[in-house]
Write an enzyme that holds these catalytic residues in place. Structure first.
Site, PDB file in Angstrom:
ATOM      1  N   HIS A  24       0.850  -1.211   0.000  1.00  0.00           N
ATOM      2  CA  HIS A  24       0.000   0.000   0.000  1.00  0.00           C
ATOM      3  C   HIS A  24       0.881   1.254   0.000  1.00  0.00           C
ATOM      4  O   HIS A  24       1.398   1.641   1.048  1.00  0.00           O
ATOM      5  CB  HIS A  24      -0.907  -0.001   1.234  1.00  0.00           C
ATOM      6  CG  HIS A  24      -1.948   1.076   1.214  1.00  0.00           C
ATOM      7  ND1 HIS A  24      -3.274   0.825   1.533  1.00  0.00           N
ATOM      8  CD2 HIS A  24      -1.884   2.405   0.941  1.00  0.00           C
ATOM      9  CE1 HIS A  24      -3.959   1.955   1.440  1.00  0.00           C
ATOM     10  NE2 HIS A  24      -3.128   2.934   1.093  1.00  0.00           N
ATOM     11  N   HIS A  26       1.414   5.449  -1.713  1.00  0.00           N
ATOM     12  CA  HIS A  26       1.012   6.592  -2.537  1.00  0.00           C
ATOM     13  C   HIS A  26       2.300   7.196  -3.087  1.00  0.00           C
ATOM     14  O   HIS A  26       3.110   7.728  -2.327  1.00  0.00           O
ATOM     15  CB  HIS A  26       0.257   7.623  -1.707  1.00  0.00           C
ATOM     16  CG  HIS A  26      -1.014   7.079  -1.138  1.00  0.00           C
ATOM     17  ND1 HIS A  26      -2.220   7.150  -1.798  1.00  0.00           N
ATOM     18  CD2 HIS A  26      -1.262   6.398   0.012  1.00  0.00           C
ATOM     19  CE1 HIS A  26      -3.158   6.558  -1.076  1.00  0.00           C
ATOM     20  NE2 HIS A  26      -2.605   6.083   0.030  1.00  0.00           N
ATOM     21  N   LYS A 123      -9.207  -0.589  -6.191  1.00  0.00           N
ATOM     22  CA  LYS A 123      -9.323   0.052  -4.868  1.00  0.00           C
ATOM     23  C   LYS A 123     -10.693   0.683  -4.703  1.00  0.00           C
ATOM     24  O   LYS A 123     -11.129   1.470  -5.546  1.00  0.00           O
ATOM     25  CB  LYS A 123      -8.237   1.135  -4.743  1.00  0.00           C
ATOM     26  CG  LYS A 123      -8.263   1.924  -3.441  1.00  0.00           C
ATOM     27  CD  LYS A 123      -7.733   1.126  -2.260  1.00  0.00           C
ATOM     28  CE  LYS A 123      -7.888   1.840  -0.922  1.00  0.00           C
ATOM     29  NZ  LYS A 123      -6.878   2.861  -0.682  1.00  0.00           N
ATOM     30  N   HIS A 160     -10.656   0.856   1.409  1.00  0.00           N
ATOM     31  CA  HIS A 160     -10.510   1.867   2.468  1.00  0.00           C
ATOM     32  C   HIS A 160     -11.780   1.734   3.305  1.00  0.00           C
ATOM     33  O   HIS A 160     -12.851   2.162   2.887  1.00  0.00           O
ATOM     34  CB  HIS A 160     -10.381   3.272   1.866  1.00  0.00           C
ATOM     35  CG  HIS A 160     -10.179   4.326   2.912  1.00  0.00           C
ATOM     36  ND1 HIS A 160      -9.030   5.077   3.024  1.00  0.00           N
ATOM     37  CD2 HIS A 160     -10.986   4.743   3.925  1.00  0.00           C
ATOM     38  CE1 HIS A 160      -9.133   5.910   4.052  1.00  0.00           C
ATOM     39  NE2 HIS A 160     -10.320   5.733   4.614  1.00  0.00           N
ATOM     40  N   HIS A 198      -4.990  -0.769   5.715  1.00  0.00           N
ATOM     41  CA  HIS A 198      -4.556   0.037   6.881  1.00  0.00           C
ATOM     42  C   HIS A 198      -5.526  -0.032   8.052  1.00  0.00           C
ATOM     43  O   HIS A 198      -6.100   0.974   8.454  1.00  0.00           O
ATOM     44  CB  HIS A 198      -4.286   1.495   6.474  1.00  0.00           C
ATOM     45  CG  HIS A 198      -5.297   2.125   5.546  1.00  0.00           C
ATOM     46  ND1 HIS A 198      -6.647   2.071   5.753  1.00  0.00           N
ATOM     47  CD2 HIS A 198      -5.124   2.842   4.407  1.00  0.00           C
ATOM     48  CE1 HIS A 198      -7.262   2.718   4.780  1.00  0.00           C
ATOM     49  NE2 HIS A 198      -6.362   3.189   3.952  1.00  0.00           N
ATOM     50  N   ASP A 271       1.144   2.555   3.639  1.00  0.00           N
ATOM     51  CA  ASP A 271       0.297   3.731   3.381  1.00  0.00           C
ATOM     52  C   ASP A 271       1.125   5.012   3.415  1.00  0.00           C
ATOM     53  O   ASP A 271       0.638   6.067   3.831  1.00  0.00           O
ATOM     54  CB  ASP A 271      -0.872   3.819   4.375  1.00  0.00           C
ATOM     55  CG  ASP A 271      -1.982   4.749   3.873  1.00  0.00           C
ATOM     56  OD1 ASP A 271      -1.997   5.066   2.668  1.00  0.00           O
ATOM     57  OD2 ASP A 271      -2.823   5.166   4.688  1.00  0.00           O
TER      58      ASP A 271
HETATM   59  O1  DOR Z   1      -3.818   9.490   5.425  1.00  0.00           O
HETATM   60  C1  DOR Z   1      -4.120   9.172   4.286  1.00  0.00           C
HETATM   61  N1  DOR Z   1      -3.524   9.725   3.209  1.00  0.00           N
HETATM   62  N2  DOR Z   1      -5.079   8.271   4.111  1.00  0.00           N
HETATM   63  C2  DOR Z   1      -5.562   7.972   2.899  1.00  0.00           C
HETATM   64  O2  DOR Z   1      -6.456   7.171   2.823  1.00  0.00           O
HETATM   65  C3  DOR Z   1      -5.063   8.671   1.691  1.00  0.00           C
HETATM   66  C4  DOR Z   1      -3.710   9.204   1.905  1.00  0.00           C
HETATM   67  C5  DOR Z   1      -3.309  10.211   0.852  1.00  0.00           C
HETATM   68  O3  DOR Z   1      -3.441   9.903  -0.336  1.00  0.00           O
HETATM   69  O4  DOR Z   1      -2.835  11.276   1.219  1.00  0.00           O
HETATM   70 ZN    ZN Z   2      -3.621   4.918   1.382  1.00  0.00          ZN
END
Ligand code: DOR
Ligand code: ZN
Length: 369
Positions: A24, A26, A123, A160, A198, A271
């Protein structure tokens, strides 16, 4: 009570693990992508890349193009990281792409992406649950035909798991999601692989333990390390703000048991979610913790504190690929015991990003390879 060998062995100074994966992440896009991707690639063989860009990744073509940008950014990345000189083998890194589900996405597009080896998974963001989720799903029944197809072709659904109703307290949103949506979804799709992403509560950990083998969960380093007191006592710490929000201490303890207890349904997913420093230190700050730079070190700290270093490899490198039905990685990574000072900020292209553990000292370090 069963006792494991590690309780009697001296603490190791080096720890070599099969190369782990991050289920997971970003990675963002543009300059931020270029600045952050190497942190993930130097530790992990593969990573599940979240599709919540703006606009989101909802087509096979968009996912292919994003994958190309990720690989190009990696190829351009400076070879050496930070002050410690450590660098992993980033060239073998494989980004695994995901499809962002919307109310009206076509089952054919989702299935084609999986069959062509572009979408590893899809997702589900409940609409408005988090960053760039405005195009998410407003009611899970709207995508039942997509889930039907995913079940048929063995494509995992990543969730999520929070309700977004204004009348539900933010600290209860995960537990209410289990009751209102998750339980029924798992019952309605008994062969669908579902990753509860998460997880942040004892309720979610217990749900996953009790669920069929088709259900797994990722656990982040920050939900293992901090509770809401860390975020709010003595001052508000915007760099600990993420979604789902960190909960009470009792939940953190339950997550630590789940991650380190040897149940193969739980696996590593950081995450990591970089945001510019000024987008977090402001009147209405963004959710997300940038933990990629020291992710493995952070998990090692938790597993060591729980006397479970012997279970780190399964959590980090085996449970995830087995759940997804993918081969285990061949290479290894080594952690060495060393004072590892985490910088206050890291460059993020045009902006600064504050990493998790900023300004503190960790006692493990990824060794040069
Ligand atoms: O804290 C988070 N940031 N939770 C999420 O679900 C998305 C992520 C983000 O993309 O910034
Ligand atoms: Zn995430």
């Amino acid at each position: 009570m069963e006792r494991r060998m590690t309780q009697f062995s001296p603490a190791p100074d080096r720890l070599t693990l099969r190369r782990p994966d991050d289920w997971h992440v970003h990675l963002r896009d543009g300059d931020v992508l270029k600045a952050v991707v190497r942190y993930t690639a130097r530790q992990f063989g593969r990573a599940i890349v979240m599709p919540n860009l703006s606009p989101p990744i909802t087509t096979v073509a968009a996912a292919r193009a994003y994958r190309e940008r990720i690989l190009a950014a990696l190829a351009e990345s400076p070879a050496v990281l930070g002050g410690d000189g450590a660098v992993g083998d980033v060239s073998a890194f494989v980004p695994l792409m995901t499809c962002y589900l919307t109310d009206d996405i076509s089952p054919d597009e989702v299935a084609r992406g999986h069959q062509e080896g572009v979408f590893t998974a899809a997702k589900l963001y409940p609409a408005n649950a988090t960053t760039n989720s405005a195009h998410g799903v407003t009611d899970v029944r709207n995508i039942y035909s997509v889930l039907e197809r995913m079940q048929e072709i063995g494509m995992p659904l990543l969730i999520h798991g929070e309700v977004t109703d204004a009348d539900i307290d933010i600290f209860d949103r995960e537990a209410v999601f289990i009751d209102r949506t998750m339980s029924r979804l798992v019952a309605d799709f008994p062969a669908l692989k579902v990753v509860f992403e998460h997880i942040t509560t004892e309720d979610a950990a217990q749900f996953v333990v009790d669920a069929p083998e088709t259900v797994g969960a990722t656990i982040t380093p920050h939900h293992l390390e901090i509770s809401r007191n860390a975020m709010l006592v003595g001052g508000i710490r915007p760099h600990y703000y993420c979604l789902p929000i960190v909960k009470r201490e009792r939940h953190r303890q339950a997550l630590r048991k789940a991650a380190t207890g040897g149940n193969a349904k739980f696996f590593l997913g950081t995450d990591t979610a970089p945001h510019a420093r000024n987008a977090k230190e402001t009147g209405c700050g963004c959710a997300g913790i940038f933990n990629a730079p020291h992710a493995l070190e952070a998990y090692a700290k938790v597993f060591e504190e729980e006397d479970a270093l012997d279970r780190l490899e399964a959590f980090a490198s085996e449970n995830g690929p087995r759940f997804y039905g993918l081969p285990l990685n061949e290479g290894t990574v080594t952690l060495e015991r060393a004072q590892n000072a985490v910088p206050e900020t890291l460059p993020g292209g045009q902006v600064e990003i504050v990493p998790f553990h900023a300004g503190s000292m960790l006692s493990w370090r990824l060794a040069s390879s």
